[in-house]
Write an enzyme that holds these catalytic residues in place. Structure first.
Site, PDB file in Angstrom:
ATOM      1  N   SER A  39       0.930  -1.222  -0.031  1.00 18.27           N
ATOM      2  CA  SER A  39      -0.025   0.018   0.135  1.00 18.27           C
ATOM      3  C   SER A  39       0.835   1.311   0.014  1.00 18.27           C
ATOM      4  O   SER A  39       0.352   2.231  -0.514  1.00 18.27           O
ATOM      5  CB  SER A  39      -0.955   0.077   1.233  1.00 18.27           C
ATOM      6  N   ASP A 319      -3.012   8.166   8.056  1.00 19.09           N
ATOM      7  CA  ASP A 319      -4.072   7.435   8.661  1.00 19.09           C
ATOM      8  C   ASP A 319      -3.381   6.492   9.669  1.00 19.09           C
ATOM      9  O   ASP A 319      -2.275   6.786  10.107  1.00 19.09           O
ATOM     10  CB  ASP A 319      -5.059   6.475   7.617  1.00 19.09           C
ATOM     11  N   HIS A 322      -0.407   4.794   6.960  1.00 17.60           N
ATOM     12  CA  HIS A 322       0.403   5.559   5.809  1.00 17.60           C
ATOM     13  C   HIS A 322       0.924   6.816   6.161  1.00 17.60           C
ATOM     14  O   HIS A 322       0.136   7.500   6.881  1.00 17.60           O
ATOM     15  CB  HIS A 322      -0.492   5.320   4.725  1.00 17.60           C
TER      16      HIS A 322
END
Ligand SMILES: *[C@@H]1O[C@H](CO)[C@@H](O)[C@H](O)[C@H]1NC(C)=O
Ligand SMILES: *[C@@H]1O[C@H](CO)[C@@H](O)[C@H](O)[C@H]1NC(C)=O
Ligand SMILES: *[C@@H]1O[C@H](CO)[C@@H](O)[C@H](O)[C@H]1NC(C)=O
Length: 358
Positions: A39, A319, A322
């Site tokens: 991610s 978040d 990340h």
């Protein structure tokens, strides 16, 4: 120390500005840039998948050009987006999911997938994902298509591919969404952290056996994410996670040495993500270190249409997992040009791309 870091920061600001200006027009420093990862690099590959690990909704992308969600797990650009700019690419490297055909694939593709890992099962707790083996298969298909586009035979195509830069950032989820989820995965009962790092590196070494310019991105401080800190009700980082990641990173450095010895027509570098995270982030302008900028749901992603913080440049995390674009800018810069000699081993990307003996 604080002063020193502040000076670095000023150097970064000046260099980031000058590099981005000098690279906007002209030929990129490598003809092609291929990205494998999770991610931290995903730019939309998970959008069509049945998974909770996708972020094609607001407020993700609020600071990306256009201000709309793209599937990037941050408020703006990812580290590889910014690296592509440093390398002189005019456009971001597109995701395989939407751009797997067409003449532009000769310039590179991004195969990264949120929640994915070195092991195929990693991340299954969140749904579908594209594990490293599948990312590599997608790349094989790409090489074949590039041959048709360039009208080259297999050997000529591989010669072309050798000039490309590759970044591979894998392994974070093999810990976060595997080893440290004992209720869902058996790995922590099968292996000690030392054995697990060995198993991962051994699988990784078979996967990344390519003869090219490859930057292997080390694991970050996975014990210092807002998620790790909040789950344990602590205020400090979780040592258990960081030391497991450190075992992996040490073995990754040895792997880089081995690959550089064994493969004479390839060059691998280790990107010291952990090293770049040490030091005091407040000295480079960050004010909030262990809480994310957006309100999050139970899996640590921003809630749909939640209102994020205003001062996003002062947050390390966007978040619960990340980083913000603000941190990505610094990471990308230090990956491209080492600020501390330990940032990259044995050289940084700006030197890697200049090698022409391959
Ligand atoms: C953390 O603190 C909250 C509220 O103080 C409590 O409800 C929760 O059970 C705690 N979690 C752990 C893992 O200790
Ligand atoms: C490098 O070569 C040595 C000696 O042949 C071998 O033992 C080792 O497994 C190789 N390592 C890799 C990563 O290919
Ligand atoms: C990574 O960075 C840390 C902190 O600067 C340093 O201690 C370590 O030796 C570095 N690793 C490598 C392989 O250079």
């Amino acid at each position: 120390m604080a002063n020193e870091t502040l000076e670095w920061f000023m150097v970064i600001v000046v260099l980031v500005v000058s590099i981005s200006q000098s690279c906007v027009h002209g030929t990129p420093q490598v003809p092609c840039f291929f990205i494998f990862g999770d991610s931290l690099a995903d730019n939309g590959n998970n959008n069509p998948l049945a998974t909770l690990a996708k972020v094609n909704y607001s407020p993700y992308g609020i600071d990306y050009p256009g201000g709309l969600p793209t599937g990037r797990f941050t408020n703006g650009k990812t580290t590889v987006d910014i690296l592509a700019q440093f390398l002189g690419f005019e456009n971001p490297i597109p995701p395989f999911a939407t751009s797997s055909r067409g003449p532009n694939i000769v310039k590179g593709l991004n195969y990264a997938s949120g929640a994915a890992g070195i092991r195929a099962e990693t991340g299954s707790n969140l749904g579908d994902h594209i594990c490293l083996d599948q990312q590599l298969l997608n790349h094989q298909a790409t090489i074949f298509r590039i041959g048709s586009i360039l009208r080259t035979n297999r050997l000529q195509t591989l010669q072309y591919m050798k000039r490309c830069l590759y970044t591979v950032g894998m392994g974070n989820n093999d810990y976060i969404n595997n080893y440290f989820m004992p209720q869902l995965y058996p790995t922590s009962r099968q292996y000690t952290p030392e054995q697990y790092a060995e198993v991962l590196i051994s699988q990784y070494s078979r996967q990344i056996l390519v003869t090219r310019k490859v930057a292997l991105i080390g694991l970050g401080l996975i014990g210092c994410t807002p998620d790790a800190i909040s789950k344990t009700n602590r205020t400090a980082c979780v040592d258990e996670l960081n030391s497991a990641a450190q075992l992996f990173n040490q073995k990754l450095v040895s792997l880089v040495d081995q690959l550089n010895t064994n493969l004479t027509d390839a060059k691998f570098i280790f990107v010291n993500s952990t090293g770049m995270s040490t030091g005091d982030p407040t000295s480079v302008g960050f004010k909030v270190l262990s809480v994310g900028c957006c309100p999050v749901n139970s899996i640590g992603q921003c809630v749909h249409s939640g209102t994020p913080c205003q001062n996003r440049n002062e947050y390390v995390f966007w978040d619960s997992f990340h980083p913000t674009e603000a941190l990505n800018r610094i990471t990308a810069f230090r990956t491209y040009t080492s600020i501390d000699p330990t940032d990259n081993y044995p050289m940084d990307i700006s030197h890697l791309v200049q090698l022409d003996y391959l």
